[in-house]
Write a protein that holds these residues in place. Structure first.
Motif, PDB file in Angstrom:
ATOM      1  N   VAL A 144      13.376 -53.772 -23.352  1.00  0.00           N
ATOM      2  CA  VAL A 144      14.594 -53.465 -24.107  1.00  0.00           C
ATOM      3  C   VAL A 144      14.352 -53.570 -25.602  1.00  0.00           C
ATOM      4  N   GLN A 145      13.533 -54.509 -26.017  1.00  0.00           N
ATOM      5  CA  GLN A 145      13.275 -54.718 -27.433  1.00  0.00           C
ATOM      6  C   GLN A 145      12.502 -53.561 -28.063  1.00  0.00           C
ATOM      7  N   LEU A 146      11.874 -52.719 -27.236  1.00  0.00           N
ATOM      8  CA  LEU A 146      11.079 -51.602 -27.766  1.00  0.00           C
ATOM      9  C   LEU A 146      11.765 -50.250 -27.632  1.00  0.00           C
ATOM     10  N   LEU A 147      12.890 -50.201 -26.926  1.00  0.00           N
ATOM     11  CA  LEU A 147      13.529 -48.912 -26.673  1.00  0.00           C
ATOM     12  C   LEU A 147      14.090 -48.268 -27.934  1.00  0.00           C
ATOM     13  N   GLY A 148      14.456 -49.068 -28.919  1.00  0.00           N
ATOM     14  CA  GLY A 148      15.023 -48.509 -30.145  1.00  0.00           C
ATOM     15  C   GLY A 148      14.056 -47.623 -30.891  1.00  0.00           C
ATOM     16  N   GLU A 149      12.757 -47.805 -30.675  1.00  0.00           N
ATOM     17  CA  GLU A 149      11.750 -47.006 -31.364  1.00  0.00           C
ATOM     18  C   GLU A 149      11.280 -45.823 -30.530  1.00  0.00           C
ATOM     19  N   LEU A 150      11.923 -45.580 -29.389  1.00  0.00           N
ATOM     20  CA  LEU A 150      11.457 -44.561 -28.444  1.00  0.00           C
ATOM     21  C   LEU A 150      12.434 -43.394 -28.408  1.00  0.00           C
ATOM     22  N   ASP A 151      11.907 -42.166 -28.425  1.00  0.00           N
ATOM     23  CA  ASP A 151      12.774 -41.000 -28.287  1.00  0.00           C
ATOM     24  C   ASP A 151      12.950 -40.681 -26.805  1.00  0.00           C
ATOM     25  N   ARG A 152      13.989 -39.912 -26.510  1.00  0.00           N
ATOM     26  CA  ARG A 152      14.334 -39.677 -25.106  1.00  0.00           C
ATOM     27  C   ARG A 152      13.277 -38.848 -24.384  1.00  0.00           C
ATOM     28  N   SER A 153      12.647 -37.928 -25.076  1.00  0.00           N
ATOM     29  CA  SER A 153      11.611 -37.108 -24.447  1.00  0.00           C
ATOM     30  C   SER A 153      10.455 -37.973 -23.961  1.00  0.00           C
ATOM     31  N   THR A 154      10.017 -38.905 -24.804  1.00  0.00           N
ATOM     32  CA  THR A 154       8.926 -39.802 -24.405  1.00  0.00           C
ATOM     33  C   THR A 154       9.374 -40.718 -23.274  1.00  0.00           C
ATOM     34  N   PHE A 155      10.629 -41.171 -23.328  1.00  0.00           N
ATOM     35  CA  PHE A 155      11.133 -42.045 -22.263  1.00  0.00           C
ATOM     36  C   PHE A 155      11.144 -41.314 -20.928  1.00  0.00           C
ATOM     37  N   ARG A 156      11.511 -40.038 -20.930  1.00  0.00           N
ATOM     38  CA  ARG A 156      11.536 -39.280 -19.678  1.00  0.00           C
ATOM     39  C   ARG A 156      10.122 -39.101 -19.111  1.00  0.00           C
ATOM     40  N   LYS A 157       9.145 -38.902 -19.986  1.00  0.00           N
ATOM     41  CA  LYS A 157       7.761 -38.803 -19.514  1.00  0.00           C
ATOM     42  C   LYS A 157       7.306 -40.128 -18.921  1.00  0.00           C
ATOM     43  N   LEU A 158       7.686 -41.202 -19.588  1.00  0.00           N
ATOM     44  CA  LEU A 158       7.344 -42.530 -19.104  1.00  0.00           C
ATOM     45  C   LEU A 158       8.012 -42.812 -17.758  1.00  0.00           C
ATOM     46  N   LEU A 159       9.277 -42.409 -17.641  1.00  0.00           N
ATOM     47  CA  LEU A 159      10.018 -42.602 -16.401  1.00  0.00           C
ATOM     48  C   LEU A 159       9.390 -41.799 -15.260  1.00  0.00           C
ATOM     49  N   LYS A 160       8.927 -40.607 -15.576  1.00  0.00           N
ATOM     50  CA  LYS A 160       8.269 -39.770 -14.564  1.00  0.00           C
ATOM     51  C   LYS A 160       7.003 -40.446 -14.043  1.00  0.00           C
ATOM     52  N   LEU A 161       6.257 -41.105 -14.937  1.00  0.00           N
ATOM     53  CA  LEU A 161       5.053 -41.818 -14.520  1.00  0.00           C
ATOM     54  C   LEU A 161       5.398 -42.982 -13.596  1.00  0.00           C
ATOM     55  N   VAL A 162       6.463 -43.697 -13.921  1.00  0.00           N
ATOM     56  CA  VAL A 162       6.866 -44.829 -13.090  1.00  0.00           C
ATOM     57  C   VAL A 162       7.276 -44.359 -11.695  1.00  0.00           C
ATOM     58  N   VAL A 163       8.004 -43.253 -11.624  1.00  0.00           N
ATOM     59  CA  VAL A 163       8.408 -42.711 -10.321  1.00  0.00           C
ATOM     60  C   VAL A 163       7.178 -42.297  -9.516  1.00  0.00           C
ATOM     61  N   SER A 164       6.210 -41.662 -10.187  1.00  0.00           N
ATOM     62  CA  SER A 164       4.970 -41.282  -9.496  1.00  0.00           C
ATOM     63  C   SER A 164       4.238 -42.518  -8.980  1.00  0.00           C
TER      64      SER A 164
END
Length: 224
Positions: free
Chosen positions: A37-57
């Motif tokens: 949570v402390q790092l989400l403020g520096e993250l854009d949504r596009s990068t977060f979606r890519k990261l989320l896709k990796l976690v799902v995989s």
């Protein structure tokens, strides 16, 4: 201070939550989620979606090591921060997927994420995974990959009556011989007195009742 240090003040405990709900993360947010949570403020949504896709995989059992390296190179995230983000998202989704759909509703899930100060867009993306079309597949994988203790496949019993013992010429004392056959092929045999059997029966019934009451109570709180 370490990123996984003391929990931020905005990570509410269930009793301190404005809604008073029991959090799906438990009585205290896991340190992985706190650090993420402390790092989400520096993250854009596009990068977060890519990261989320990796976690799902990863939850689907795929090898994502090369994809993680590519994401780190394209996003410019240091390995340490990328690892914290991946661990936090993985822990959060894992905790959410442990609960049945009847116990945790999408609205309550997103509301609790916002109480953790997770941006609304990120909360919507997380909810689309936890409650979207991939949920049945993730549930089936979790059942297949889960570590389960051996289950009871067969239960056999008989009553023996000791007519006499070495100390008593006439005993007529009943006892119960129990055999449990387990799913791993092993069998367990033991003998109990009638008094011990009644105590065992009462204790099992009491535990089952308390589990049912607790499940019903937690289900009502999560649905509120």
């Amino acid at each position: 201070m370490s990123a996984v240090g003391t929990a931020a003040p905005y990570l509410h405990l269930p009793g301190d939550s404005p809604s008073g709900r029991v959090s799906f993360l438990g009585p205290q947010p896991p340190p992985q989620v706190t650090a993420m949570v402390q790092l989400l403020g520096e993250l854009d949504r596009s990068t977060f979606r890519k990261l989320l896709k990796l976690v799902v995989s990863s939850l689907q059992g795929e090898d994502c090591r090369e994809a993680v390296q590519q994401l780190g190179a394209s996003s410019g995230l240091p390995d340490e921060r990328l690892g914290i983000l991946l661990a936090g998202v993985h822990t959060l989704l894992h905790q959410a997927l442990r609960l049945p759909l009847a116990s945790l509703k999408p609205e309550a899930f997103q509301s609790q994420l916002q109480e953790l100060c997770i941006p609304q867009g990120f909360a919507e993306d997380l909810a689309s995974v936890a409650f979207g079309n991939q949920r049945p597949f993730l549930d089936s994988l979790a059942r297949q990959q889960g570590a389960w203790l051996p289950r009871v496949t067969n239960f056999r019993w008989r009553v023996d009556v000791a007519i006499s013992t070495s100390s008593l010429a006439r005993s007529l004392r009943p006892s119960i011989l129990i055999q449990l056959e387990l799913s791993d092929g092993s069998a367990c045999c033991f003998e109990v007195s009638t008094a011990r059997f009644q105590e065992l029966r009462y204790s099992v019934a009491l535990v089952l009742k308390e589990m049912a009451d607790l499940k019903k109570k937690c289900g009502r709180k999560l649905q509120d």
